[in-house]
Design a protein around this motif. Structure first.
Motif, PDB file in Angstrom:
ATOM      1  N   HIS A 919      48.628  38.609  36.608  1.00  6.42           N
ATOM      2  CA  HIS A 919      49.572  39.274  35.856  1.00  6.42           C
ATOM      3  C   HIS A 919      49.445  40.736  36.047  1.00  6.42           C
ATOM      4  O   HIS A 919      48.636  41.158  36.902  1.00  6.42           O
ATOM      5  CB  HIS A 919      49.073  38.931  34.221  1.00  6.42           C
ATOM      6  N   TRP A 935      47.562  44.047  41.209  1.00  9.30           N
ATOM      7  CA  TRP A 935      47.512  42.708  40.253  1.00  9.30           C
ATOM      8  C   TRP A 935      46.174  42.784  39.544  1.00  9.30           C
ATOM      9  O   TRP A 935      45.199  43.119  40.035  1.00  9.30           O
ATOM     10  CB  TRP A 935      48.116  41.589  41.037  1.00  9.30           C
ATOM     11  N   PRO A 938      44.328  36.266  37.311  1.00  9.02           N
ATOM     12  CA  PRO A 938      44.719  35.121  35.921  1.00  9.02           C
ATOM     13  C   PRO A 938      43.648  34.978  34.928  1.00  9.02           C
ATOM     14  O   PRO A 938      42.497  35.075  34.991  1.00  9.02           O
ATOM     15  CB  PRO A 938      44.937  34.029  36.766  1.00  9.02           C
ATOM     16  N   SER A1003      52.762  34.419  40.027  1.00  9.97           N
ATOM     17  CA  SER A1003      52.855  35.506  38.732  1.00  9.97           C
ATOM     18  C   SER A1003      54.369  36.044  38.506  1.00  9.97           C
ATOM     19  O   SER A1003      55.391  35.426  39.212  1.00  9.97           O
ATOM     20  CB  SER A1003      52.129  36.729  39.260  1.00  9.97           C
TER      21      SER A1003
END
Length: 1561
Positions: A919, A935, A938, A1003
């Motif tokens: 995410h 990024w 998770p 994502s």
């Protein structure tokens, strides 16, 4: 032509000067008779002058006697003539008496006039000519005497006359005018002989008689005629007055708007004043109306100042805004009117309805701006806060978008400055182009500073937009001089003075302003004069010494100890007139006289002494002047009054009249020359022709000084953030401030100590926005108040404030997603807001609600304490229940707006083994072929930990099956620099996590993002300072107001790193390495928040680390970079210059000079110099001696940097340098006298001559030049003038005889110089080669010439030398010369080849080669074909001609031209004849054939000799004879003449000659 009284029509010497305003004012004290009718007061005085009581009695008696008199008109005229003569005499006496009185100090002119008017004749006065009938005009006497008036013109009087002359002139005029206008009655002849006793009796009697009705009517009519004449004349001269000659147009009557029905006509009227007469142009919706384009539609007329636009048969197209534009040389002015054309119901045309709602009923109302009921007005491309400088041009503008668009209507555009409408002027011009409104300043002034608002109105709807305009001061002509004042205004104008006010400037130039100078300029001239001798500190000043009725403009200049500043903008014109006079002049002219005369028999009243003025007060009191104001008295009669002002010093209590010489005309007066600090009281008296009235009540005691105090300093200065370039400053206003003008605000960068004005036009109110500040800088502010008395002290400095945008709540987060789900809880993730609001986001608040059967419930708070991360686990949820979520961000400004509602997520246990989606994807460092993607891992890692990541990419518009992976092996980092992108293509990215169970869900998408390098993109720059400290630097020009810099290493924040130090200021930031080492290897990046991914990175690997450390070492221990090493050169005088050049030297650079390891210093032998700007270091020596051989070194030290350069001069190197220096020294000595700048040389000219030349210098008229060859002087014909400095000797046809040694000598009293040129041996041969080359080059092309012997080939040269070798070839083979083929030169110019008796074998290509000793030069000719045939034929012809010429018959010789022989003698002539074949001969006499006979024997023997014998010649043998010889090749004739004389006749003629000579004597 305007009407004039009869005595002015017949005589052009009438007086105009009495119509002058100054003169009228002076004369007003004598106009006692004018009180009969207040209407008589006009521009020029038309009332009858005052007369004595006795004169009135005489007039009454004359009137009464005239009513009963029956005498004829001629008798009356005769008596009037006598009276007129007496009147002229009396007028002269009156004028002389006044002159006598004035010269002796008598001021009561009334007394003098009464004395003389009492002696006027009682005879009857004749009637005015302008009121006589036709019969009366015929009966007029021819001996009427016209009074004599001065001829001074009205425009001259009052300018060149002194006040004394005007007063004298007025008195003389009054005495003369009384004679013309006082007596209008008709008396009898009996009363024309009144004695002095009767005159005395008339003085004593108090008898008044009524005038007859006829006389009264005539008197009244004449007064009206004279009044009308004066008004017209005054109006004419007022127009011609330079003060009013040029003025801008002004609408007296503006056009009115009209609403009409279709097919009706409408007229728009306007009346415009101005000089020159304005030209009026009509516009329809800002487009000029062309009457020729629409014949009959429009009629435009201009008659008698009334301008008319008529629109015939109006239709809907005529609904528009119409404008009348008046323009002349002084400017342009417009007036607007709208025309609305209505239609009857049932005739609505939908095609003309532009609002788009065509379904509206036909009864929909017509508004003045079309059929729309509402307008939306928007501004695009708006003007922002603007900055300008005095004298510059500036334009404000914006595009106006109006919805719906109605093309037939234009909006009403109005500009405002500080809420006041802005009208067009020479300083500012508004413009509307149809969709864009602009306001142009042709010449900025500080008065133009303020808040500008544009208001656009359409019907009842309007919108407006505002922005501030700042005007900075222009550059001062004198350094340190104050800025120009502003807002110069004339606040009070009357006959005696005009009060000028202004505002003090914000900038004093660094020293206090000492005061102000006021300048005035009469309108229509360019001459400025200073009004005050000493500067005035008060910002208000009464300007006196003005000419009444004239208009003036003013300007103000400030002065301090440095000098006088620039002048302010000029004021508007102001006239030196009373307000009542101005109002009367502006009023419209009265209606013309209709001829109706209303007679009222009213007794004349005596003059009334005016009463005291009322309401006397001191309106202004400054150290320089005091201004008094009062009201005129109620009791003053019908004539004008004057005022006398008196003052009383409270120490002496004596009243003194202030204006003794010049009475005051207005009820206001300014007093100067008062002692500051003293106390005074004032009072005023009124006066007119009846006398001086009682004084008014005295004022209260007034102390001369500042009645208006300087305001106190404002307080409590509070700055607050506004934008990234502005700060709002508020303050507490000055307490007890009177007549406050406004406030000046100043700003200063913290620590600079330099204050700059934030406004140049005082602002009112306790709040102001300071624009134009530097983002990120810290400022302090101060404020000062200003009124007419001056500027207050500065307020206390405010607290420092950093310039950045005001903090606001953040924008909503977005892209809410479920990262992990459990049985009773869920983990949400979201993306941070696009805008943080100018402050760091401190946390997030999450709300959730249940969704049952698609129906959402109430919102509930998921967390009470803010969440710092972009993810949150919500607990205590219901299993298998669907939820929706929203997130709100918070900063110190408060909680922002919640995000959009997320999609529905079901709370259930995730049992999958693979990881969840990564995410918080974001991209940065976007370039045309790459970007960096980051990024976060998770939340749900699956059953086993995450081991890596895969990144996918596709074009934004591609289908889902177009995803492609960017990495084959899993990435362990949580970032990736994506390479190989295509410029201009839009991409989206996604990331998938992997563990031992497999690859998880992708994502959310990042993007779309276009691969491009945006304009202004900058990269990280590494730098090393002088101390060897290494830093990475970044600059961003696209920061938002709340943007911040974020540094990271390998895309991990470096905030807490002990090895780095971060520093940010404004739009620049840098990180400094405390000690760069292996631990610092990695990717360093800088992100800019609140932007669209602006970032940059820099990679430090092992190779870059080594380079930076080496560069750091170099900076720690610097050396002076050398551009040129130490070198030596010889200068003109034999001086020696040692020099070197460094790349850069500071002002502290030092140099040590070392010779043979010993330092040398400046002295007689060594001269040193350092140019730190260019880095050149020099040392000079006048002469090199033997002991100067050795090693020279320059040692440099510039701060911490050092350097040196060495030069070794020993052995042959030094000796050669020493010789060169000595040679240059000798050369310099030689050049002190006449010398050769260029030595003797030779040149071969184009004519193949040899030119010896040299260039000389430093010569004068006495300088001689001598030429020598082999030590023998060469005489030169021409004398050298040395104008061009070139001396030459020309040798023509140069050859071996010219070889030798040439020498030229220059000499005069300063010395001599010589130059020698050897032209022998090799030098001569070289010259000859060049000469031969020139000759060869001068050769012409080979030409073919036929001769009698054969064919000749030749070429012409300038001249020929034996040194030039000539070779001929035929068809490539050298020609062998024989008797038939020969070569030679003719006349030293023609080189030829002769081919005798040519044959066909001689055809071919012939080449002539000229060899100059080094090079051969060829000329070619082709002797074949037709050229050969033509040449051969010509040869044959010439050959035959030669043979014929050779064998032609001819007389070889023997015959004389003339033969003289005595009569009776024998003549024998013999000649030789030649020819082959033998010629035939014949003889001629007088062109006739002559045959042989006994007397004339003709013989021809042996074919060679011809004999001519005449035996016993006679006179008949005299004549012309000829011998003709001929054969087949030709003939020839030889003529000779035989003259026979008789001796006796000769003797007789000889004897006759003396006789003729005697006779002639």
């Amino acid at each position: 032509m305007m009407s004039l009284p009869f005595y002015q029509k017949l005589h052009e010497h009438y007086d105009r000067s009495y119509r002058n305003k100054d003169l009228r004012t002076t004369m007003s004290q004598y106009h006692e008779q004018e009180k009969k009718s207040s209407a008589i007061y006009t521009h020029g005085s038309t009332a009858y002058s005052s007369r004595s009581l006795a004169a009135r009695r005489q007039e009454s008696q004359a009137f009464s006697q005239a009513s009963s008199s029956s005498a004829s008109y001629l008798q009356q005229a005769s008596q009037a003539t006598t009276e007129s003569s007496l009147a002229s005499a009396v007028s002269r006496k009156a004028a002389s008496a006044y002159d006598y009185g004035y010269s002796h100090g008598l001021t009561d002119s009334n007394l003098m006039l009464e004395d003389y008017s009492s002696k006027l004749s009682p005879q009857m006065k004749r009637a005015k000519k302008s009121l006589l009938s036709g019969e009366e005009k015929e009966n007029l006497p021819s001996d009427y005497m016209v009074p004599i008036f001065s001829g001074r013109q009205v425009h001259v009087s009052g300018i060149t006359d002194t006040e004394e002359e005007r007063i004298k002139e007025a008195a003389a005029y009054i005495a003369q005018r009384n004679l013309l206008a006082s007596e209008e009655g008709i008396t009898t002849s009996k009363q024309s002989t009144v004695s002095k006793q009767s005159l005395s009796t008339l003085h004593q009697e108090e008898v008044f008689e009524k005038k007859s009705r006829k006389v009264a009517i005539r008197e009244k009519a004449e007064r009206l005629s004279l009044r009308k004449t004066l008004e017209e004349t005054e109006a004419f001269h007022r127009k011609m007055n330079e003060d009013h000659l040029l003025h801008a147009p002004e609408f007296v009557i503006k056009p009115r708007s009209h609403t009409v029905w279709e097919k009706e006509n409408v007229k728009l009227h306007c009346s415009v004043s101005g000089w020159p007469a304005p030209r009026v142009t009509w516009y329809k919706n800002q487009v000029p109306i062309n009457v020729h384009a629409n014949p009959g539609k429009y009629i435009i007329e201009s008659r008698y100042g009334m301008h008319t636009l008529e629109i015939n048969k109006c239709d809907f197209e005529d609904t528009a805004q119409y404008r009348a534009s008046a323009m002349n040389a002084k400017g342009e002015l417009s007036a607007y009117a709208s025309v609305v054309v209505k239609r009857y119901k049932g005739e609505f045309d939908e095609t003309r309805f532009h609002a788009g709602a065509s379904t509206l009923p036909l009864s929909f109302a017509v508004t003045p701006y079309g059929y729309a009921s509402k307008f939306d007005i928007h501004f695009d491309d708006k003007f922002d806060v603007s900055f300008g400088r005095e004298g510059e041009t500036l334009s404000l503008g914006c595009r106006v978008v109006i919805t719906p668009e109605i093309k037939h209507f234009q909006p009403e555009i109005q500009w405002y400055r500080n809420g006041i409408p802005v009208s067009s002027s020479k300083w500012v011009q508004p413009h509307w182009s149809g969709d864009r409104a602009t306001l142009t300043f042709s010449h900025l002034n500080k008065e133009d500073e303020g808040l500008y608002t544009i208001r656009v109105r359409m019907g009842e709807y309007y919108e407006q937009y505002s922005a501030y305009v700042f005007v900075r001061d222009g550059d001062a002509e004198i350094e340190g001089a104050p800025a120009s004042p502003l807002d110069v205004v004339c606040v009070d104008a009357n006959k005696d003075y005009i009060i000028v006010t202004w505002k003090q400037p914000a900038v004093d130039g660094g020293s206090p302003i000492l005061g102000y100078f006021i300048d005035k300029c009469e309108v229509g001239t360019d001459s400025w004069s200073q009004c005050n001798d000493t500067p005035v500190k008060f910002a208000r000043f009464p300007v006196t010494g003005l000419l009444e009725g004239r208009s003036y403009i003013f300007r103000v200049r400030a002065v301090n100890k440095s000098g006088i500043g620039l002048p302010s903008r000029v004021s508007e014109p102001a006239a030196a007139l009373d307000p009542a006079e101005k109002a009367r002049l502006r009023s419209h002219p009265s209606a013309p006289w209709t001829g109706q005369i209303i007679v009222t028999e009213e007794e004349p009243r005596e003059g009334i002494v005016p009463g005291p003025p009322t309401d006397l007060s001191v309106t202004e009191a400054t150290p320089s002047y005091v201004v008094l104001s009062w009201k005129p008295p109620g009791q003053r009669g019908h004539e004008g009054i004057l005022y006398f002002v008196e003052k009383c010093d409270m120490e002496t209590e004596n009243w003194q009249r202030v204006n003794t010489e010049l009475p005051v005309k207005s009820p206001r007066f300014a007093l100067f020359d008062l002692t500051e600090g003293k106390s005074y009281r004032f009072r005023v008296r009124c006066s007119n022709s009846a006398g001086v009235g009682e004084p008014s009540e005295a004022t209260e005691v007034t102390v001369v000084g500042d009645k208006l105090d300087i305001p106190k300093a404002p307080g409590n200065i509070i700055p607050s953030r506004n934008t990234d370039t502005s700060v709002v400053v508020s303050w507490e206003e000055s307490k007890d401030a009177k007549e406050l003008v406004g406030y000046y605000i100043e700003s200063s960068v913290v620590g600079s100590g330099k204050w700059e004005p934030c406004n140049n036009n005082p602002v009112k109110g306790p709040r102001f926005t300071c624009h134009g500040l530097a983002t990120g800088q810290s400022y302090i502010f101060r404020v000062r108040a200003v009124n007419a008395a001056g500027l207050s002290e500065y307020s206390q400095d405010s607290e420092a404030i950093e310039v950045k945008a005001a903090i606001a709540a953040p924008s909503p987060p977005y892209d809410i997603t479920c990262l992990e789900s459990f049985r009773d809880s869920m983990v949400l993730g979201w993306k941070q807001p696009d805008k943080s609001g100018g402050a760091e986001i401190t946390g997030y608040y999450v709300n959730y609600r249940e969704v049952i059967d698609g129906v959402p419930g109430k919102w509930r708070e998921a967390n009470i304490k803010a969440v710092s991360e972009e993810a949150y686990k919500i607990s205590n949820l219901k299993e298998n229940t669907v939820y929706q979520f929203q997130v709100a961000a918070m900063n110190i400004a408060g909680l922002g707006v919640p995000s959009a509602v997320s999609e529905c997520f079901k709370c259930e246990e995730w049992t999958i083994a693979v990881p969840g989606p990564p995410h918080n994807l974001k991209y940065s460092e976007v370039r045309k072929t790459s970007l960096v993607l980051q990024w976060k891992p998770p939340i749900h890692s699956g059953r086993t930990p995450v081991t890596g990541y895969f990144v996918d990419v596709k074009e934004a518009n591609a289908k889902d099956d177009q995803w492609r992976g960017l990495n084959e092996a899993a990435l362990t980092n949580k970032y990736l620099k994506v390479q190989g992108l295509q410029e201009g293509v839009s991409y989206v990215f996604r990331v998938r996590a992997i563990n031992q169970a497999g690859v998880g869900k992708p994502s959310d998408l990042a993007g779309p993002v276009v691969a491009e390098t945006r304009p202004g993109t900058k990269e990280l720059v590494v730098s090393v300072n002088d101390d060897g400290i290494i830093s990475l630097n970044f600059e961003c020009d696209q920061m938002a107001p709340n943007s911040e810099f974020t540094w990271s290493k390998d895309y991990v924040a470096t905030e807490d790193s002990a090895r780095l130090e971060v520093e940010s200021k404004g739009n620049k930031t840098k990180i400094t390495f405390k000690e760069l080492g292996m631990e610092d290897l990695g990717i360093y990046s800088c992100d800019v928040t609140e932007t669209d991914g602006i970032a940059a990175s820099y990679l430090i690997d092992e190779e870059e680390l080594k380079r930076l450390l080496a560069l750091s070492q170099e900076h720690k221990f610097p050396t002076v970079a050398v551009k040129s090493d130490l070198a030596v050169e010889i200068l003109e005088k034999g001086q020696v210059r040692f020099w070197m050049q460094a790349e850069k030297l500071s002002g502290n650079a030092k140099v040590n000079y070392v010779f043979n390891e010993k330092e040398i210093f400046e002295g007689p032998k060594y001269k040193m110099h350092i140019d730190r700007n260019t880095g050149i270091i020099e040392m000079f020596m006048d002469k090199l001696l033997d002991e100067d051989e050795g090693t020279y070194t320059f040692q440099l030290q510039d701060g911490r940097a050092t350097g040196h350069s060495t030069l070794v001069l020993i052995g042959d190197v030094y000796k050669n340098l020493q010789k060169e220096a000595e040679f240059q020294r000798q050369e310099w000595i030689r050049k002190q006298g006449p010398h050769f700048a260029e030595y003797l040389s030779w040149e071969v000219t184009g004519e193949c001559n040899v030119l010896l030349k040299c260039k000389v210098a430093n010569i004068k008229k006495e300088t001689h030049i001598l030429w020598y060859k082999d030590e023998r002087e060469i005489s030169v014909d021409e004398k050298h003038d040395f104008k061009d400095g070139i001396c030459t000797l020309l040798i023509t046809e140069f050859s071996k005889k010219d070889a030798g040694i040439y020498e030229v000598i220059l000499k005069d009293d300063r010395g001599k110089d010589k130059s020698r040129l050897k032209l022998v041996d090799e030098a001569f041969q070289e010259l000859m080669t060049e000469v031969c080359k020139k000759i060869a080059l001068s050769a012409s092309d080979l030409k073919i010439q036929s001769t009698a012997e054969g064919i000749r080939l030749y070429s012409l040269v300038t001249y020929y030398l034996d040194d030039l070798k000539v070779n001929w070839s035929h068809n490539g083979t050298a020609i062998k010369y024989t008797d038939r083929v020969k070569s030679g030169v003719t006349g030293e110019q023609q080189i030829w080849l002769q081919i005798s008796e040519p044959t066909p074998n001689d055809q071919g290509k012939y080449v002539m080669e000229l060899f100059d000793g080094k090079t051969g030069h060829q000329k070619t000719v082709d002797l074949s074909g037709q050229d050969y045939e033509e040449a051969f034929a010509e040869f044959q012809r010439l050959k035959q001609a030669a043979i014929a010429e050779k064998n032609r018959a001819r007389v070889v010789g023997g015959l004389p031209d003339v033969v003289t022989i005595q009569e009776g003698k024998t003549l024998n002539l013999t000649c030789t004849v030649w020819g082959d074949p033998t010629p035939e001969i014949s003889w001629l006499k007088n062109e006739k054939s002559l045959d042989s006979d006994d007397h004339c024997n003709l013989r021809f023997e042996a074919g060679k000799t011809a004999f001519f014998t005449v035996t016993g010649v006679t006179t008949a043998d005299s004549g012309k004879y000829g011998l003709v010889v001929k054969n087949k090749y030709g003939s020839e004739t030889i003529d000779f003449t035989i003259s026979v004389f008789i001796p006796e006749e000769e003797a007789r003629m000889a004897a006759a000659k003396p006789q003729k000579g005697d006779k002639s004597k």
